[in-house]
Design an enzyme around this catalytic site. Structure first.
Site, PDB file in Angstrom:
ATOM      1  N   TYR A  15      -3.883  20.435  18.919  1.00  0.00           N
ATOM      2  CA  TYR A  15      -2.604  20.520  18.849  1.00  0.00           C
ATOM      3  C   TYR A  15      -2.220  22.059  19.580  1.00  0.00           C
ATOM      4  O   TYR A  15      -1.368  22.550  19.219  1.00  0.00           O
ATOM      5  CB  TYR A  15      -1.726  20.416  17.750  1.00  0.00           C
ATOM      6  CG  TYR A  15      -1.480  18.898  17.464  1.00  0.00           C
ATOM      7  CD1 TYR A  15      -0.643  18.356  18.000  1.00  0.00           C
ATOM      8  CD2 TYR A  15      -2.429  18.196  16.274  1.00  0.00           C
ATOM      9  CE1 TYR A  15      -0.589  16.833  17.519  1.00  0.00           C
ATOM     10  CE2 TYR A  15      -2.087  17.123  15.950  1.00  0.00           C
ATOM     11  CZ  TYR A  15      -1.283  16.331  16.436  1.00  0.00           C
ATOM     12  OH  TYR A  15      -1.017  14.991  16.348  1.00  0.00           O
ATOM     13  N   TYR A 142       4.510   9.328  10.584  1.00  0.00           N
ATOM     14  CA  TYR A 142       3.169   9.797  11.114  1.00  0.00           C
ATOM     15  C   TYR A 142       2.171   9.443   9.976  1.00  0.00           C
ATOM     16  O   TYR A 142       2.083   9.945   8.789  1.00  0.00           O
ATOM     17  CB  TYR A 142       3.255  11.413  11.167  1.00  0.00           C
ATOM     18  CG  TYR A 142       2.053  11.995  11.603  1.00  0.00           C
ATOM     19  CD1 TYR A 142       1.406  11.976  12.793  1.00  0.00           C
ATOM     20  CD2 TYR A 142       0.946  12.510  10.716  1.00  0.00           C
ATOM     21  CE1 TYR A 142       0.294  12.375  13.242  1.00  0.00           C
ATOM     22  CE2 TYR A 142      -0.236  13.278  10.812  1.00  0.00           C
ATOM     23  CZ  TYR A 142      -0.808  12.996  12.304  1.00  0.00           C
ATOM     24  OH  TYR A 142      -2.008  13.450  12.647  1.00  0.00           O
ATOM     25  N   ASP A 234       1.434   5.824   1.859  1.00  0.00           N
ATOM     26  CA  ASP A 234       0.506   6.949   2.483  1.00  0.00           C
ATOM     27  C   ASP A 234       0.760   8.071   1.765  1.00  0.00           C
ATOM     28  O   ASP A 234       1.966   8.821   1.971  1.00  0.00           O
ATOM     29  CB  ASP A 234       0.812   6.815   3.909  1.00  0.00           C
ATOM     30  CG  ASP A 234      -0.161   7.871   4.601  1.00  0.00           C
ATOM     31  OD1 ASP A 234      -0.612   8.917   3.925  1.00  0.00           O
ATOM     32  OD2 ASP A 234       0.097   8.318   5.753  1.00  0.00           O
ATOM     33  N   LYS A 263      -5.751  15.442   2.195  1.00  0.00           N
ATOM     34  CA  LYS A 263      -5.046  16.637   2.103  1.00  0.00           C
ATOM     35  C   LYS A 263      -5.376  17.617   0.830  1.00  0.00           C
ATOM     36  O   LYS A 263      -6.343  18.125   0.627  1.00  0.00           O
ATOM     37  CB  LYS A 263      -3.662  16.789   2.487  1.00  0.00           C
ATOM     38  CG  LYS A 263      -3.461  16.326   4.027  1.00  0.00           C
ATOM     39  CD  LYS A 263      -2.315  16.664   4.603  1.00  0.00           C
ATOM     40  CE  LYS A 263      -2.184  16.674   5.914  1.00  0.00           C
ATOM     41  NZ  LYS A 263      -1.368  15.627   6.818  1.00  0.00           N
TER      42      LYS A 263
HETATM   43  C1  LIG Z   1      -1.810  14.393   7.559  1.00  0.00           C
HETATM   44  C2  LIG Z   1      -1.521  13.205   7.515  1.00  0.00           C
HETATM   45  C3  LIG Z   1      -2.177  12.222   7.869  1.00  0.00           C
HETATM   46  C4  LIG Z   1      -3.691  12.296   8.459  1.00  0.00           C
HETATM   47  O1  LIG Z   1      -4.530  13.037   7.935  1.00  0.00           O
HETATM   48  P1  LIG Z   1      -5.551  13.827   8.483  1.00  0.00           P
HETATM   49  O2  LIG Z   1      -6.658  14.406   7.510  1.00  0.00           O
HETATM   50  O3  LIG Z   1      -5.153  15.109   9.368  1.00  0.00           O
HETATM   51  O4  LIG Z   1      -6.123  12.993   9.464  1.00  0.00           O
HETATM   52  C5  LIG Z   1      -1.883  10.974   7.342  1.00  0.00           C
HETATM   53  N1  LIG Z   1      -0.894  10.680   6.790  1.00  0.00           N
HETATM   54  C6  LIG Z   1      -0.083  11.526   6.339  1.00  0.00           C
HETATM   55  C7  LIG Z   1       1.384  11.235   5.768  1.00  0.00           C
HETATM   56  C8  LIG Z   1      -0.078  12.901   6.870  1.00  0.00           C
HETATM   57  O5  LIG Z   1       0.589  13.816   6.283  1.00  0.00           O
END
Ligand SMILES: *Cc1c(COP(=O)(O)O)cnc(C)c1O
Length: 421
Positions: A15, A142, A234, A263
């Site tokens: 990015y 996202y 998610d 994360k």
């Molecule tokens: C960051 C994120 C992802 C993607 O995770 P990466 O480990 O960066 O591929 C998917 N969903 C949400 C809600 C996110 O914040």
């Protein structure tokens, strides 16, 4: 050559417009909420190093557990074999998730956790001889940068080059009092074709820390359940305390069919992704027919070192001290939000749990490419604070070990910014 010069010769950063971006700052050490550069200057990590760190940098307990694991077993193929750390982590995680979550599937990151969830849902219908064709997601969503995850994310400047190759998705607005009934109607009209509904519960992170109320999500989920649409929560960003409870789903009555994590999962130590699902999903893949297998896996599936980091992070997460810290941050953020909610420089101040976002009023409207973004980034950096504004939106998403004094430093810097811009 110094570190920065050596970096620029050989590295392409994520990015980052490499022609115009400021040179990267070399970080050589971390401790608590602080990161130190090669000259010993300390930066306050207000974005948890891209939202992953929850207990602080280089945490000694996680380091010890990872080190033990490294000396015992660094990796083993996860098809046909298993290992104790993956089993303990799966047991531990399931014990704190909504009780309908019964199986754990490992991958490497948030995007892959989403890919796995989407594939599970698509094949769930196919395996039963009732294939469906459409996926439902929110505007401004996202879910990651791989192609499936990108497809269920908002179409934007980030996806423009790839849009022709993304599969079609039905997008709906975030639910509120005014639109919930019309969203339900739209959903009912297409529900026989819907494979699943994927959503970021309560907070849309990359979309600009956009927040919405649990009760409307609950309503929408209940409606999907009634219409037979599978639900994917998610929680890659919201999981592990960010919303003030362990998981965003803990704010709701209805339960999802699948959940995605990454994360904060390893405390920000190692890359690891997890997709959990119900036995109903899992059972749809059980068959004498090998074609009904879930054909997905990564070389590093359930890497023992990453699992050890996650297990150690879970130990710390379950320590009551962590929830006390989370509550402390929530309370302080709320006070600061209340105090600034009527500042005319701000279009909106939003808070959900430990996430605080402030949207600056700009004439040109909200844009990731706004000049204000770069100015704000440099402004906070000059105060030794790492923020990554999303356009004209600044936000705090800190490790939970951040001290009261460090929180004060953040608030003071925002007050300065409000005077300056
Ligand atoms: C960051 C994120 C992802 C993607 O995770 P990466 O480990 O960066 O591929 C998917 N969903 C949400 C809600 C996110 O914040």
């Amino acid at each position: 050559m110094n570190w920065t010069e050596r970096d620029l010769k050989v590295i392409w950063h994520p990015y980052t417009q490499m022609q115009t971006a400021a040179p990267p700052i070399p970080i050589v050490r971390g401790e608590g909420a602080l990161l130190f550069d090669d000259k010993g200057k300390a930066y306050l990590d207000a974005v948890s190093s891209w939202w992953v760190n929850i207990h602080g940098h280089a945490h000694p307990y996680i380091a010890e557990k990872v080190s033990e694991q490294l000396k015992t077993l660094e990796h083993v193929i996860f098809a046909g074999f298993t290992h104790p750390t993956a089993i303990e982590l799966a047991e531990g995680l399931l014990s704190i998730l909504p009780e309908n979550q019964q199986k754990v599937f490992y991958s490497d990151n948030g995007s892959t956790a989403v890919e796995v969830a989407l594939k599970m849902c698509m094949q769930y219908w196919g395996n039963q001889g009732k294939p469906r064709t459409k996926i439902l997601a929110f505007h401004n969503a996202y879910h990651g940068d791989t192609f499936g995850a990108m497809s269920v994310s908002a179409r934007s400047a980030f996806t423009a080059s790839f849009d022709p190759y993304l599969f079609e998705v039905e997008f709906i607005d975030l639910p509120n009092e005014g639109n919930i009934e019309s969203i339900k109607q739209k959903l009912s009209a297409i529900s026989p074709e819907l494979i699943c509904f994927i959503f970021e519960p309560l907070v849309q992170g990359s979309g600009g820390m956009l927040m919405y109320e649990a009760k409307y999500l609950d309503g929408l989920m209940k409606h999907c359940r009634k219409e037979g649409v599978l639900l994917i929560a998610d929680e890659v960003m919201t999981g592990f305390g960010r919303t003030g409870k362990r998981f965003a789903m803990d704010h709701l009555e209805e339960k999802p069919d699948l959940m995605c994590f990454s994360k904060g999962l390893t405390g920000g130590t190692m890359p690891l992704g997890i997709t959990t699902c119900t036995n109903q999903i899992y059972d749809a893949f059980l068959s004498e027919d090998k074609h009904k297998t879930l054909f997905h896996g990564h070389s590093f599936t359930a890497n023992p070192v990453a699992c050890a980091a996650a297990l150690a992070s879970m130990d710390l997460f379950m320590d009551p001290k962590t929830m006390t810290n989370i509550e402390r941050i929530c309370k302080r953020h709320k006070e600061f939000a209340d105090k600034n909610s009527i500042n005319p420089k701000l279009k909106e101040v939003r808070q959900t749990g430990t996430i605080l976002a402030m949207e600056f009023n700009v004439e040109s409207g909200t844009s990731y490419f706004s000049n204000l973004r770069d100015q704000l980034y440099q402004f906070f950096l000059s105060k030794n604070i790492i923020l990554r504004p999303l356009g004209n939106i600044i936000y705090f998403l800190t490790p939970y070990c951040i001290t009261d004094e460090q929180l004060g430093q953040l608030y003071a810097a925002v007050e300065d910014a409000l005077e300056t811009f």
